[in-house]
Design a protein around this motif. Structure first.
Motif, PDB file in Angstrom:
ATOM      1  N   ARG A  32      -6.278   6.853  -2.880  1.00 24.41           N
ATOM      2  CA  ARG A  32      -5.175   7.776  -3.142  1.00 24.41           C
ATOM      3  C   ARG A  32      -3.893   6.984  -3.415  1.00 24.41           C
ATOM      4  NH1 ARG A  32      -8.244   9.537   1.062  1.00 24.41           N
ATOM      5  NH2 ARG A  32      -6.904   8.403   2.501  1.00 24.41           N
ATOM      6  N   ILE A  33      -3.306   7.191  -4.613  1.00 26.38           N
ATOM      7  CA  ILE A  33      -2.084   6.501  -5.021  1.00 26.38           C
ATOM      8  C   ILE A  33      -1.021   7.540  -5.328  1.00 26.38           C
ATOM      9  CG2 ILE A  33      -1.024   4.939  -6.704  1.00 26.38           C
ATOM     10  CD1 ILE A  33      -3.738   3.697  -7.177  1.00 26.38           C
ATOM     11  N   ALA A  34       0.163   7.357  -4.786  1.00 31.49           N
ATOM     12  CA  ALA A  34       1.286   8.268  -5.014  1.00 31.49           C
ATOM     13  C   ALA A  34       2.391   7.548  -5.775  1.00 31.49           C
ATOM     14  CB  ALA A  34       1.821   8.809  -3.685  1.00 31.49           C
ATOM     15  N   VAL A  35       3.015   8.256  -6.715  1.00 34.46           N
ATOM     16  CA  VAL A  35       4.089   7.698  -7.532  1.00 34.46           C
ATOM     17  C   VAL A  35       5.248   8.679  -7.571  1.00 34.46           C
ATOM     18  CG1 VAL A  35       4.728   6.759  -9.783  1.00 34.46           C
ATOM     19  CG2 VAL A  35       2.353   6.582  -8.998  1.00 34.46           C
ATOM     20  N   PRO A  36       6.393   8.355  -6.975  1.00 36.65           N
ATOM     21  CA  PRO A  36       7.541   9.257  -7.054  1.00 36.65           C
ATOM     22  C   PRO A  36       8.118   9.284  -8.467  1.00 36.65           C
ATOM     23  CG  PRO A  36       8.180   7.214  -5.973  1.00 36.65           C
ATOM     24  CD  PRO A  36       6.696   7.136  -6.189  1.00 36.65           C
ATOM     25  N   ILE A  37       8.454  10.473  -8.960  1.00 35.29           N
ATOM     26  CA  ILE A  37       9.048  10.612 -10.292  1.00 35.29           C
ATOM     27  C   ILE A  37      10.552  10.402 -10.156  1.00 35.29           C
ATOM     28  CG2 ILE A  37       9.357  12.084 -12.301  1.00 35.29           C
ATOM     29  CD1 ILE A  37       6.850  13.583 -11.532  1.00 35.29           C
ATOM     30  N   LEU A  38      11.010   9.209 -10.461  1.00 30.41           N
ATOM     31  CA  LEU A  38      12.425   8.888 -10.404  1.00 30.41           C
ATOM     32  C   LEU A  38      13.171   9.599 -11.531  1.00 30.41           C
ATOM     33  CD1 LEU A  38      12.005   5.046  -9.825  1.00 30.41           C
ATOM     34  CD2 LEU A  38      12.382   6.799  -8.078  1.00 30.41           C
ATOM     35  N   ALA A  39      14.463   9.795 -11.348  1.00 31.14           N
ATOM     36  CA  ALA A  39      15.246  10.506 -12.358  1.00 31.14           C
ATOM     37  C   ALA A  39      15.245   9.778 -13.690  1.00 31.14           C
ATOM     38  CB  ALA A  39      16.682  10.704 -11.860  1.00 31.14           C
ATOM     39  N   ARG A  40      15.249   8.439 -13.665  1.00 33.72           N
ATOM     40  CA  ARG A  40      15.241   7.637 -14.890  1.00 33.72           C
ATOM     41  C   ARG A  40      13.976   6.776 -14.943  1.00 33.72           C
ATOM     42  NH1 ARG A  40      18.253  10.620 -17.878  1.00 33.72           N
ATOM     43  NH2 ARG A  40      20.290  11.047 -16.954  1.00 33.72           N
ATOM     44  N   ILE A  41      12.870   7.385 -14.587  1.00 38.89           N
ATOM     45  CA  ILE A  41      11.598   6.663 -14.595  1.00 38.89           C
ATOM     46  C   ILE A  41      11.340   6.090 -15.984  1.00 38.89           C
ATOM     47  CG2 ILE A  41      10.294   8.770 -15.079  1.00 38.89           C
ATOM     48  CD1 ILE A  41       8.028   7.637 -13.347  1.00 38.89           C
ATOM     49  N   ALA A  42      10.821   4.864 -16.031  1.00 45.61           N
ATOM     50  CA  ALA A  42      10.591   4.184 -17.304  1.00 45.61           C
ATOM     51  C   ALA A  42       9.223   3.522 -17.295  1.00 45.61           C
ATOM     52  CB  ALA A  42      11.678   3.134 -17.559  1.00 45.61           C
ATOM     53  N   ASN A  43       8.639   3.413 -18.479  1.00 46.20           N
ATOM     54  CA  ASN A  43       7.362   2.721 -18.657  1.00 46.20           C
ATOM     55  C   ASN A  43       6.285   3.236 -17.707  1.00 46.20           C
ATOM     56  OD1 ASN A  43       9.663   0.646 -19.461  1.00 46.20           O
ATOM     57  ND2 ASN A  43       7.847   0.220 -20.691  1.00 46.20           N
ATOM     58  N   PHE A  44       6.271   4.554 -17.510  1.00 46.57           N
ATOM     59  CA  PHE A  44       5.295   5.144 -16.599  1.00 46.57           C
ATOM     60  C   PHE A  44       3.887   5.114 -17.187  1.00 46.57           C
ATOM     61  CE2 PHE A  44       7.908   8.370 -18.702  1.00 46.57           C
ATOM     62  CZ  PHE A  44       6.980   9.003 -19.513  1.00 46.57           C
ATOM     63  N   ASP A  45       3.775   4.761 -18.464  1.00 43.68           N
ATOM     64  CA  ASP A  45       2.430   4.591 -19.030  1.00 43.68           C
ATOM     65  C   ASP A  45       1.719   3.382 -18.418  1.00 43.68           C
ATOM     66  OD1 ASP A  45       4.543   3.267 -20.657  1.00 43.68           O
ATOM     67  OD2 ASP A  45       2.811   2.357 -21.643  1.00 43.68           O
ATOM     68  N   ASP A  46       2.454   2.540 -17.670  1.00 46.01           N
ATOM     69  CA  ASP A  46       1.803   1.474 -16.899  1.00 46.01           C
ATOM     70  C   ASP A  46       0.647   2.020 -16.054  1.00 46.01           C
ATOM     71  OD1 ASP A  46       3.514  -0.544 -17.765  1.00 46.01           O
ATOM     72  OD2 ASP A  46       4.833  -0.415 -16.030  1.00 46.01           O
ATOM     73  N   LEU A  47       0.792   3.286 -15.641  1.00 42.65           N
ATOM     74  CA  LEU A  47      -0.127   3.848 -14.656  1.00 42.65           C
ATOM     75  C   LEU A  47      -1.266   4.637 -15.281  1.00 42.65           C
ATOM     76  CD1 LEU A  47       2.688   5.012 -12.236  1.00 42.65           C
ATOM     77  CD2 LEU A  47       1.400   2.871 -12.179  1.00 42.65           C
ATOM     78  N   ASP A  48      -1.254   4.805 -16.600  1.00 39.62           N
ATOM     79  CA  ASP A  48      -2.316   5.572 -17.258  1.00 39.62           C
ATOM     80  C   ASP A  48      -3.717   5.024 -16.969  1.00 39.62           C
ATOM     81  OD1 ASP A  48      -0.461   7.287 -18.294  1.00 39.62           O
ATOM     82  OD2 ASP A  48      -0.497   6.481 -20.326  1.00 39.62           O
ATOM     83  N   PRO A  49      -3.921   3.707 -17.005  1.00 42.65           N
ATOM     84  CA  PRO A  49      -5.275   3.211 -16.712  1.00 42.65           C
ATOM     85  C   PRO A  49      -5.736   3.534 -15.294  1.00 42.65           C
ATOM     86  CG  PRO A  49      -3.999   1.537 -17.864  1.00 42.65           C
ATOM     87  CD  PRO A  49      -3.039   2.610 -17.460  1.00 42.65           C
ATOM     88  N   LEU A  50      -4.825   3.513 -14.330  1.00 38.28           N
ATOM     89  CA  LEU A  50      -5.193   3.877 -12.964  1.00 38.28           C
ATOM     90  C   LEU A  50      -5.542   5.358 -12.878  1.00 38.28           C
ATOM     91  CD1 LEU A  50      -2.507   1.943 -10.881  1.00 38.28           C
ATOM     92  CD2 LEU A  50      -4.919   1.335 -11.191  1.00 38.28           C
ATOM     93  N   SER A  51      -4.763   6.168 -13.573  1.00 33.51           N
ATOM     94  CA  SER A  51      -5.021   7.609 -13.561  1.00 33.51           C
ATOM     95  C   SER A  51      -6.389   7.946 -14.130  1.00 33.51           C
ATOM     96  CB  SER A  51      -3.932   8.328 -14.366  1.00 33.51           C
ATOM     97  OG  SER A  51      -4.128   9.714 -14.377  1.00 33.51           O
ATOM     98  N   ALA A  52      -6.848   7.116 -15.082  1.00 33.59           N
ATOM     99  CA  ALA A  52      -8.139   7.372 -15.731  1.00 33.59           C
ATOM    100  C   ALA A  52      -9.325   6.863 -14.932  1.00 33.59           C
ATOM    101  CB  ALA A  52      -8.148   6.733 -17.127  1.00 33.59           C
ATOM    102  N   GLU A  53      -9.090   6.081 -13.886  1.00 35.39           N
ATOM    103  CA  GLU A  53     -10.178   5.525 -13.091  1.00 35.39           C
ATOM    104  C   GLU A  53     -10.871   6.616 -12.267  1.00 35.39           C
ATOM    105  OE1 GLU A  53     -11.775   2.844 -12.739  1.00 35.39           O
ATOM    106  OE2 GLU A  53     -10.584   1.194 -13.575  1.00 35.39           O
ATOM    107  N   PRO A  54     -12.196   6.684 -12.322  1.00 41.08           N
ATOM    108  CA  PRO A  54     -12.922   7.707 -11.551  1.00 41.08           C
ATOM    109  C   PRO A  54     -12.718   7.606 -10.040  1.00 41.08           C
ATOM    110  CG  PRO A  54     -14.342   6.768 -13.254  1.00 41.08           C
ATOM    111  CD  PRO A  54     -13.092   5.926 -13.217  1.00 41.08           C
ATOM    112  N   ALA A  55     -12.419   6.402  -9.537  1.00 43.75           N
ATOM    113  CA  ALA A  55     -12.290   6.234  -8.090  1.00 43.75           C
ATOM    114  C   ALA A  55     -10.876   6.491  -7.580  1.00 43.75           C
ATOM    115  CB  ALA A  55     -12.725   4.818  -7.693  1.00 43.75           C
ATOM    116  N   VAL A  56      -9.938   6.785  -8.490  1.00 41.37           N
ATOM    117  CA  VAL A  56      -8.525   6.856  -8.106  1.00 41.37           C
ATOM    118  C   VAL A  56      -7.999   8.281  -8.211  1.00 41.37           C
ATOM    119  CG1 VAL A  56      -6.182   6.113  -8.694  1.00 41.37           C
ATOM    120  CG2 VAL A  56      -8.082   4.470  -8.775  1.00 41.37           C
TER     121      VAL A  56
END
Length: 492
Positions: free
Chosen positions: A256-280
């Motif tokens: 389980r991974i949590a990511v707070p949505i900051l007001a000026r969040i940037a480059n959040f596509d960094d996390l797309d591969p983790l989101s696509a992982e079946p175990a995550v």
């Protein structure tokens, strides 16, 4: 003499109508037909940036479109990039390089200063391509902004580019939005629109045949197709942070991974591969909600305004949630601005992000950060120190971080250390973006958290782009689009 490149511009009746996705699909489709295709967006506004082959910044969507076109991304594909720093001001990137900051009220006045770079970049792409597919921004119906426009009709008129207008039926009112755009545009702009298309349709498209005829009757524009909802769009990097609140974790996954949505969040596509992982199970946490107590890892993402977002984080009470998470034995990873926040202090002596001063950090890493005006933007090859796995990524940041925890580097870039790891190993930070796209590093990182990897991420993105191209070909009049694009050549 006829121009070498055929050109078509996709404009939308509003923001988020799916222009970026359609351009990507068309880029892949025409590239697979053997054409040399280049995407182009005169002006973009996004904090999700990518590094082009020249080392400068462009919008992430244009990098994906370049991938779809089977070419490397260039600064000329997005010559003007606005990166919001506050509600009324943005950092201005011109042909990949930071040009300073600008308040929104003053942008139109700088059209004459910025537009030559737009036309220069467009000319460079024209010279190397058979087909240039241009993406607009926002809506051409914002006639109050027309005098200073370089993103929609301002560009189309100057470059004499034919336009395909896209309406989003999912949000409702698509007939009114298309007919209203026709009604409100001045004649010189209206004549540049050669056709329209409907995007994001759900259900049986035959139900909207009468709607298509109504739009054609009111506007005189031919309809080139009704594109159904593309369910895999979320598998491509998102450009707008508003999309993040629609993403929710999938229950019953081991990590389980949590990511707070900051007001000026940037480059959040960094996390797309983790989101696509079946175990995550990766959950983006919107403002006003606590960080989940059952998270194994909290990732502080990149930020366009680190000090402002650090204050925002504290306003949400997420600093308290982070401290509790850490006490429970949870792990924390900071990426770029998130890494800077994890230190003991962030100094901004020159007022780069606003008022000069120093702000206490969250104190999870023994490092201090000093913001400096020289911006680092580059593609890098690195090695993850704990696992020894290679990382192919990029840097986009202002400032440098130093301190005792930097002795335990997260990675080494061409021999030099990057990032920091706490003495207990549970808090880590790095300036690297794009690190999770590599399958070997991502697998090693997840293994360190007790989870496995079952994803070939880049191969999956390629497969989605192929399916997107097939989706466009099945539902749009592709030959008509190509005729419109080539009509500009015959007029020269």
């Amino acid at each position: 003499m006829a121009r070498r490149a055929a050109v078509i511009m996709l404009q939308g009746t509003g923001s988020n109508v799916g222009k970026s996705m359609l351009v990507a699909g068309l880029c892949r489709l025409f590239a697979d037909r053997g054409l040399v295709v280049r995407p182009f967006k005169p002006q973009n506004m996004s904090n999700n940036a990518a590094i082009a082959r020249e080392g400068g910044e462009i919008g992430r969507a244009q990098a994906v479109q370049a991938q779809a076109a089977r070419c490397s991304p260039s600064i000329h594909m997005n010559p003007i990039l606005l990166k919001p720093e506050t509600d009324t001001g943005s950092q201005v990137i011109v042909q990949g390089q930071r040009r300073g900051s600008l308040r929104s009220l003053g942008f139109g006045a700088r059209r004459d200063e910025l537009f030559p770079a737009v036309m220069e970049s467009f000319g460079i792409l024209e010279d190397e391509a058979d087909l240039v597919i241009v993406e607009g921004a926002g809506s051409p119906a914002e006639i109050n902004l027309r005098a200073g426009d370089i993103a929609n009709m301002g560009f189309a008129a100057a470059a004499d580019v034919p336009v395909l207008l896209v309406g989003d039926i999912d949000r409702g009112g698509v007939i009114a939005s298309l007919v209203g755009t026709h009604a409100i545009l001045p004649e010189d702009d209206r004549r540049l629109i050669k056709a329209f298309a409907i995007n994001k349709f759900r259900g049986d498209a035959r139900l909207f045949e009468a709607g298509m005829h109504a739009i054609e009757s009111f506007t005189g524009w031919p309809g080139l197709g009704i594109v159904p909802w593309f369910a895999e769009a979320h598998r491509l990097p998102a450009e707008d942070a508003l999309d993040l609140e629609e993403r929710r974790g999938t229950a019953d996954r081991p990590l389980r991974i949590a990511v707070p949505i900051l007001a000026r969040i940037a480059n959040f596509d960094d996390l797309d591969p983790l989101s696509a992982e079946p175990a995550v199970e990766l959950t983006f946490v919107p403002p006003g909600q606590p960080l989940p107590a059952n998270a194994d890892l909290v990732i502080l993402p990149g930020s366009k305004a680190t000090l402002a977002d650090l204050a925002f984080l504290r306003e949400q009470g997420w600093d308290i949630d982070l401290a509790a998470h850490h006490r429970r034995g949870g792990r924390i990873l900071g990426l770029c601005g998130g890494y800077q926040m994890l230190g003991t202090s962030i100094a901004d002596p020159e007022g780069i992000e606003g008022q000069a001063g120093t702000m206490p950090g969250l104190g999870f890493l023994d490092i201090e950060t000093r913001l400096t005006p020289d911006k680092i933007t580059r593609l890098v090859d690195a090695v993850h120190v704990p696992s020894g796995q290679p990382i192919r990524g990029y840097e986009i940041h202002l400032g440098r971080s130093e301190g005792p925890d930097c002795a335990r580097a997260f990675a080494r870039i061409e021999g030099r250390p990057d990032g920091a790891i706490s003495a207990d190993g549970r808090v880590q930070g790095t300036y690297l973006h794009g690190l999770f796209s590599g399958d070997a590093f991502r697998a090693a990182f997840l293994q360190g958290l007790g989870a496995g990897s079952a994803l070939a991420y880049e191969a999956e993105v390629e497969a989605v782009l192929d399916r997107l191209a097939a989706h466009c070909e099945a539902h749009l009049d592709i030959e008509a689009i190509l005729r419109i694009a080539r009509s500009r050549q015959s007029e020269s």
